[in-house]
Design an enzyme around this catalytic site. Sequence first.
Site, PDB file in Angstrom:
ATOM      1  N   PHE B 125       0.835  -1.200   0.000  1.00 44.32           N
ATOM      2  CA  PHE B 125       0.000   0.000   0.000  1.00 44.32           C
ATOM      3  C   PHE B 125       0.870   1.252   0.000  1.00 44.32           C
ATOM      4  CE2 PHE B 125      -3.058   3.160   1.533  1.00 44.32           C
ATOM      5  CZ  PHE B 125      -4.024   2.949   0.578  1.00 44.32           C
ATOM      6  N   ASP B 196       3.679  -2.450   9.559  1.00 44.48           N
ATOM      7  CA  ASP B 196       2.370  -1.839   9.337  1.00 44.48           C
ATOM      8  C   ASP B 196       1.339  -2.963   9.422  1.00 44.48           C
ATOM      9  OD1 ASP B 196      -0.018  -0.870   8.296  1.00 44.48           O
ATOM     10  OD2 ASP B 196       0.952   0.357   6.758  1.00 44.48           O
ATOM     11  N   TYR B 221      -9.972   1.255  11.199  1.00 44.01           N
ATOM     12  CA  TYR B 221     -11.271   1.180  10.516  1.00 44.01           C
ATOM     13  C   TYR B 221     -11.467  -0.061   9.662  1.00 44.01           C
ATOM     14  CZ  TYR B 221      -8.444   3.668   6.990  1.00 44.01           C
ATOM     15  OH  TYR B 221      -7.454   4.055   6.126  1.00 44.01           O
ATOM     16  N   LYS B 222     -10.494  -0.954   9.668  1.00 48.19           N
ATOM     17  CA  LYS B 222     -10.652  -2.186   8.884  1.00 48.19           C
ATOM     18  C   LYS B 222     -11.178  -3.277   9.812  1.00 48.19           C
ATOM     19  CE  LYS B 222      -6.839  -0.795   5.825  1.00 48.19           C
ATOM     20  NZ  LYS B 222      -7.591  -0.547   4.577  1.00 48.19           N
ATOM     21  N   ARG B 370     -10.946  -7.948  -4.769  1.00 52.13           N
ATOM     22  CA  ARG B 370     -10.618  -8.360  -3.397  1.00 52.13           C
ATOM     23  C   ARG B 370     -11.873  -8.799  -2.656  1.00 52.13           C
ATOM     24  NH1 ARG B 370      -7.125  -4.081   0.005  1.00 52.13           N
ATOM     25  NH2 ARG B 370      -9.097  -2.958  -0.183  1.00 52.13           N
TER      26      ARG B 370
END
Lengths: 411, 411
Positions: B125, B196, B221-222, B370
């Site tokens: 990412f 990360d 938030y995941k 995904r």
Amino acid sequence: MLTREQFEDLDRTDPLASFRAEFELPEDVIYLDGNSLGPLPKSSKERARRVVEQEWGRDLIKSWNKAGWFEMGQRIGNKIAGLIGADQGEVIVCDNTSLNLFKVLSLALDMKADRRKILMEGSNFPTDNYVAQGLCKHLGYGHEVIFAEREQLIDAITEDVAVVSLVHVHYKTGQILDVKAIMEKARSVGALVVWDLAHSAGAVPVDLGDWKADFAVGCGYKYLNGGPGAPAFVYVAKRHQGRFRQPLDGWWSHKAPFDFTRDYEPAEDIWQMMTGTQPILSMSLLEEGVDLMARADMGMLREKSKRLGDMFIQLVEEKLDGCGFEVVSPRDAEVRGSQVSLTHDYGYPIMQALIERNIIGDFRAPDILRFGFAPLYVRYSDIWDTVEMLQDIMQKNLWNLPEYQAKAAVT
Amino acid sequence: MLTREQFEDLDRTDPLASFRAEFELPEDVIYLDGNSLGPLPKSSKERARRVVEQEWGRDLIKSWNKAGWFEMGQRIGNKIAGLIGADQGEVIVCDNTSLNLFKVLSLALDMKADRRKILMEGSNFPTDNYVAQGLCKHLGYGHEVIFAEREQLIDAITEDVAVVSLVHVHYKTGQILDVKAIMEKARSVGALVVWDLAHSAGAVPVDLGDWKADFAVGCGYKYLNGGPGAPAFVYVAKRHQGRFRQPLDGWWSHKAPFDFTRDYEPAEDIWQMMTGTQPILSMSLLEEGVDLMARADMGMLREKSKRLGDMFIQLVEEKLDGCGFEVVSPRDAEVRGSQVSLTHDYGYPIMQALIERNIIGDFRAPDILRFGFAPLYVRYSDIWDTVEMLQDIMQKNLWNLPEYQAKAAVT
């Protein structure tokens, strides 16, 4: 001698009076701390439910587009621009004031690569000092923060100063700096200026375009009523955009964030001030606060704010004479923000006694009692009742109880 | 051949099945995008109302103490610590992942002052790449980001690398890096490591203590279901605290923030990772997500997650053979995170067709579909229904409509 009837009359004829009903203010509270945390707009209550229950709960990931989450920082930024004399595309909402200050100071130092000094007013809200000191230490090129207090500021703006970074309205005294003189002196020696509008936006007239400002930052949760810890805003004059790059450059500041390219390419507009994903719920409520503020006439707000302050000072002098209070805010309303501060040797327990009687101001060490007069919802009669209560507290020694002495001892 | 009954049986005997009822998931939606934005916990709905209406609306400024707003970042950090094998006082919640990465990379470079390289996996990412590149450029001492892809990573960890900064679970493929081998190689050459955990925390086993980790950052938030743009977390191993100073040092990171002293003095514990005022509303909802996650058994979560992924892959092979899909996630569940990714030349319109039928996955350019399998609320039968729907879309060419072609053309 002033009477409560005069204050009630002013409330009856106040052209801004209807705004108070737009807030969820508790009936039994006089709230004079909007300079620290603005109260809840009724529309924010509804907005919070919508964002949580509909946008997040029901629409889930789609809301990034459908509810405009991704664009929101710029949308609110453009609305704030209208409150502070900026152009569209010069303001964006993101992160907090400290972080935004880091960004614009970084830009300013890059633009003035041959200078090493940041000039600040050391007595003002210290997060600005800390951020500047952190930046200088981090860079390690001999940059330093130098301090001058208000009377000495103009003289301290010299040709070796890269950037003058100032809080426009002093957080303790409410004194407004002389923008025109500072901007002129800075320009004459080639220094850049950063304005921290934490206690200004929505409270006193700000016209960044007219000031020919370089950079500014400001707070969403004070006079803009954005809610606890609402994101902050940052202003970069158009002429400075796209030239240098702020270093906290997460993917939202990329020129094409959804390309997910390996290497960074900066957005060339105000989006370069973004970092990563923003707190959407907190940001949404700021929009309600800003929309509400935008409906009020800034000239009327300022007139009422000055009058509230003037009348408070007059009452303090009439009713609290000899009680040990001193007015440390300017008596000249023209150079006073939307607050009045008093000092008292026993400021802490006196403020505690007031708060326990549902009149909410705040205390700043060592001896300052702050009273914020946000003209959107503070009534003239609130001023009267506050000073009456202070008089009662002092006359009956209500602050001088064992419980307050204990608290004062640990402060 | 698998049958829907088998999936229904698995749902009936799923020891985690009751957690689904803790979320406000729309009845008609299959949500496979929790790796991007987790859904709304029911308790978060209540918490949002309480924070907005009671804490902000009624208690106003008092809530900083009374409702624990100020301490909340550390309180939630300590709860997250329990999910990722960290000790109390090693994790704090604040800001976003990009900003937290900037802080720990700054610390790492200070600790390795004689080295100039940051090693990263460029395909992962990109906000991590951008932040590291921004930091190097900002410092201007010849630091550089070098890239290696997974097979080459170990060899690329050499004695001139200051810090290895890696996303633990790949955001596109879901592949889990070999932590043990990377930590060992890094230690052998004296490099520090930043993990990360954006796609790891709450999704795959993480044991920072056992890893002897240096630094980590992660997302709220995941899989932690903290809501859109929930603040992030940052981990600093106790042995690294109090030695160096991250530069984004607003007043919340001061050792005595409410003394309002002119000059900065760093907190010597995890609070030094703080900046300025945090978005309280967004942060409050993260606490609900974390509390919910903490009630689930991580071993059970992982077992279900692996099984969901295995069965999805098996179904894709049974039912979508010859349709042009390729599984790009590892087939070995041990090295696969809580997602499975497929590629397809027409990935974008296919995902759009799926989303329009209320099965929500996401698309990552150029060709990745995904599917996130958050085991707290995804059912086995959801996997079945998703592949059935994909089969229907492919067999009937439902993705190949003019409207999707037009959308695909602009992607």
